[in-house]
Scaffold this active site. Sequence first.
Site, PDB file in Angstrom:
ATOM      1  N   ASP A   1      -1.929  -2.096  13.521  1.00  0.00           N
ATOM      2  CA  ASP A   1      -2.057  -1.221  12.348  1.00  0.00           C
ATOM      3  C   ASP A   1      -2.083   0.194  12.911  1.00  0.00           C
ATOM      4  O   ASP A   1      -3.118   0.650  13.426  1.00  0.00           O
ATOM      5  CB  ASP A   1      -3.343  -1.527  11.586  1.00  0.00           C
ATOM      6  CG  ASP A   1      -3.503  -0.663  10.339  1.00  0.00           C
ATOM      7  OD1 ASP A   1      -2.680   0.251  10.144  1.00  0.00           O
ATOM      8  OD2 ASP A   1      -4.453  -0.891   9.576  1.00  0.00           O
TER       9      ASP A   1
ATOM     10  N   ASP B   1       0.833  -1.192   0.000  1.00  0.00           N
ATOM     11  CA  ASP B   1       0.000   0.000   0.000  1.00  0.00           C
ATOM     12  C   ASP B   1       0.875   1.252   0.000  1.00  0.00           C
ATOM     13  O   ASP B   1       1.945   1.269   0.622  1.00  0.00           O
ATOM     14  CB  ASP B   1      -0.902   0.034   1.243  1.00  0.00           C
ATOM     15  CG  ASP B   1      -1.938  -1.083   1.238  1.00  0.00           C
ATOM     16  OD1 ASP B   1      -2.262  -1.567   0.138  1.00  0.00           O
ATOM     17  OD2 ASP B   1      -2.402  -1.466   2.321  1.00  0.00           O
TER      18      ASP B   1
ATOM     19  N   LEU C   1      -2.146   3.201  11.713  1.00  0.00           N
ATOM     20  CA  LEU C   1      -3.058   4.202  11.148  1.00  0.00           C
ATOM     21  C   LEU C   1      -3.940   3.545  10.098  1.00  0.00           C
ATOM     22  O   LEU C   1      -3.589   3.497   8.922  1.00  0.00           O
ATOM     23  CB  LEU C   1      -2.287   5.383  10.555  1.00  0.00           C
ATOM     24  CG  LEU C   1      -3.151   6.615  10.280  1.00  0.00           C
ATOM     25  CD1 LEU C   1      -3.636   7.239  11.586  1.00  0.00           C
ATOM     26  CD2 LEU C   1      -2.384   7.647   9.466  1.00  0.00           C
ATOM     27  N   ASP C   2      -5.074   3.079  10.520  1.00  0.00           N
ATOM     28  CA  ASP C   2      -6.062   2.497   9.624  1.00  0.00           C
ATOM     29  C   ASP C   2      -6.813   3.608   8.886  1.00  0.00           C
ATOM     30  O   ASP C   2      -7.142   4.640   9.465  1.00  0.00           O
ATOM     31  CB  ASP C   2      -7.051   1.663  10.449  1.00  0.00           C
ATOM     32  CG  ASP C   2      -8.269   1.246   9.650  1.00  0.00           C
ATOM     33  OD1 ASP C   2      -8.105   0.498   8.676  1.00  0.00           O
ATOM     34  OD2 ASP C   2      -9.388   1.701  10.000  1.00  0.00           O
TER      35      ASP C   2
ATOM     36  N   GLU D   1       1.808  -3.125  10.247  1.00  0.00           N
ATOM     37  CA  GLU D   1       1.549  -3.030   8.813  1.00  0.00           C
ATOM     38  C   GLU D   1       2.668  -2.281   8.098  1.00  0.00           C
ATOM     39  O   GLU D   1       2.945  -2.529   6.933  1.00  0.00           O
ATOM     40  CB  GLU D   1       0.220  -2.302   8.571  1.00  0.00           C
ATOM     41  CG  GLU D   1      -0.098  -2.164   7.087  1.00  0.00           C
ATOM     42  CD  GLU D   1      -1.383  -1.421   6.814  1.00  0.00           C
ATOM     43  OE1 GLU D   1      -1.803  -1.377   5.649  1.00  0.00           O
ATOM     44  OE2 GLU D   1      -1.974  -0.881   7.765  1.00  0.00           O
ATOM     45  N   GLU D   2       3.342  -1.384   8.798  1.00  0.00           N
ATOM     46  CA  GLU D   2       4.348  -0.532   8.167  1.00  0.00           C
ATOM     47  C   GLU D   2       5.755  -1.115   8.211  1.00  0.00           C
ATOM     48  O   GLU D   2       6.703  -0.469   7.761  1.00  0.00           O
ATOM     49  CB  GLU D   2       4.348   0.850   8.848  1.00  0.00           C
ATOM     50  CG  GLU D   2       2.989   1.528   8.892  1.00  0.00           C
ATOM     51  CD  GLU D   2       2.346   1.670   7.526  1.00  0.00           C
ATOM     52  OE1 GLU D   2       3.080   1.860   6.534  1.00  0.00           O
ATOM     53  OE2 GLU D   2       1.105   1.565   7.446  1.00  0.00           O
TER      54      GLU D   2
ATOM     55  N   GLU E   1      -5.444  -6.637  11.734  1.00  0.00           N
ATOM     56  CA  GLU E   1      -6.731  -6.038  11.402  1.00  0.00           C
ATOM     57  C   GLU E   1      -7.874  -6.986  11.757  1.00  0.00           C
ATOM     58  O   GLU E   1      -8.691  -6.690  12.634  1.00  0.00           O
ATOM     59  CB  GLU E   1      -6.783  -5.658   9.910  1.00  0.00           C
ATOM     60  CG  GLU E   1      -5.861  -4.501   9.551  1.00  0.00           C
ATOM     61  CD  GLU E   1      -5.873  -4.156   8.069  1.00  0.00           C
ATOM     62  OE1 GLU E   1      -5.790  -2.953   7.750  1.00  0.00           O
ATOM     63  OE2 GLU E   1      -5.931  -5.087   7.227  1.00  0.00           O
TER      64      GLU E   1
ATOM     65  N   ASP F   1       1.261   7.687   8.099  1.00  0.00           N
ATOM     66  CA  ASP F   1       1.541   6.266   8.336  1.00  0.00           C
ATOM     67  C   ASP F   1       2.904   6.104   8.997  1.00  0.00           C
ATOM     68  O   ASP F   1       3.057   5.387   9.988  1.00  0.00           O
ATOM     69  CB  ASP F   1       1.541   5.486   7.013  1.00  0.00           C
ATOM     70  CG  ASP F   1       0.157   5.211   6.474  1.00  0.00           C
ATOM     71  OD1 ASP F   1      -0.719   4.850   7.269  1.00  0.00           O
ATOM     72  OD2 ASP F   1      -0.033   5.341   5.256  1.00  0.00           O
TER      73      ASP F   1
END
Length: 335
Positions: free
Chosen positions: A114, A64, A116-117, A93-94, A276, A70
């Site tokens: 996560d 992404d 920053l969703d 996620e990052e 998530e 983020d």
Amino acid sequence: MSTQGTTLHRHLWQQQRQYSNISPELSAVLMQLAFATKILASEISRAALVGHLGLVGEKNATGDAQKKLDVFSNQVVMDAFVETGLVTAIASEELDQVKYLDCGSRAPYILCIDPLDGSSNTDINGSLGTIFGIYSRISDSYCGTEQDVLRRGSELVAAGYVLYGTSTLLVYTCGEGVHGFTLDPSLGEFLLSHPDIRTPERGHLYSANLSHASEWPPQVQAFIGSLTYPATDQPYSLRYTGALVADLHRSLLEGGLYFYPPDRQHPEGKLRLLYECAPLAFVMEQAGGQASSGKERILEIQPQAIHQRSPLVIGSAAEVALYERFLNSDDFCDC
């Protein structure tokens, strides 16, 4: 008992006294997460003024596009747990791989997050969120191992999310009910505002990105038709914000469901299982709802990789069960 003025810290202290599975160390992890999200809430509110909007120009571990917020959010979470002796490893996620912290300290917990969703909403002042899941460490190795992280959601000891909207709301569970806290900016404290959340058995709302509907299985298309043009009862209303946390929170409080099936671009689903789907499934089940891949309970799926994806349907028990019945029917497919 009155909950007026009950801070997150006081609430966790009361929970520790009542439930043996909620340790002082677990409470400390939740308090440290709350501290990190206060920083994020402040930064999100002024991102346009300090140059934190827009893209970084890189992609994250799952492909992404990364926004500046983020990267900032991930660093805030990392910094919050360095040298605390609370968390031995973080899956984010990052991050391409698991980040090991405090090696040799015997830190007792694993954090999947996560940071920053819904970051696609950053530049248009839309809803954003943070999703987190916490596991107890199981290995005796010096730094922890990937196996500490690759765990079924049924092994979670705590999970929750923060919604950054008209107010900042933290919702969490340690397996003893679901509780929500609203941040009072004047005090800098999360105050109990939603005690013992229970999701309705049914609702009249659904959340889904219908731009992919033509790529979904015919059973899911038929399910959408049953919501939009029901033979009896009123039609369901579509609500979709582009932030999983915001859509999930609506279903949690008002009933209904959120679903993201596989499509051509994401044959295994789009959402990530560890940070998530599983944490939100734990919250929803604790509130009386359900969460499924459409084929099996989310909390029973054994992850094989840090960034493994999964289809997701989550929300009120009746609607999730109806979705599963449609998805597993032969009436709408060329079988």
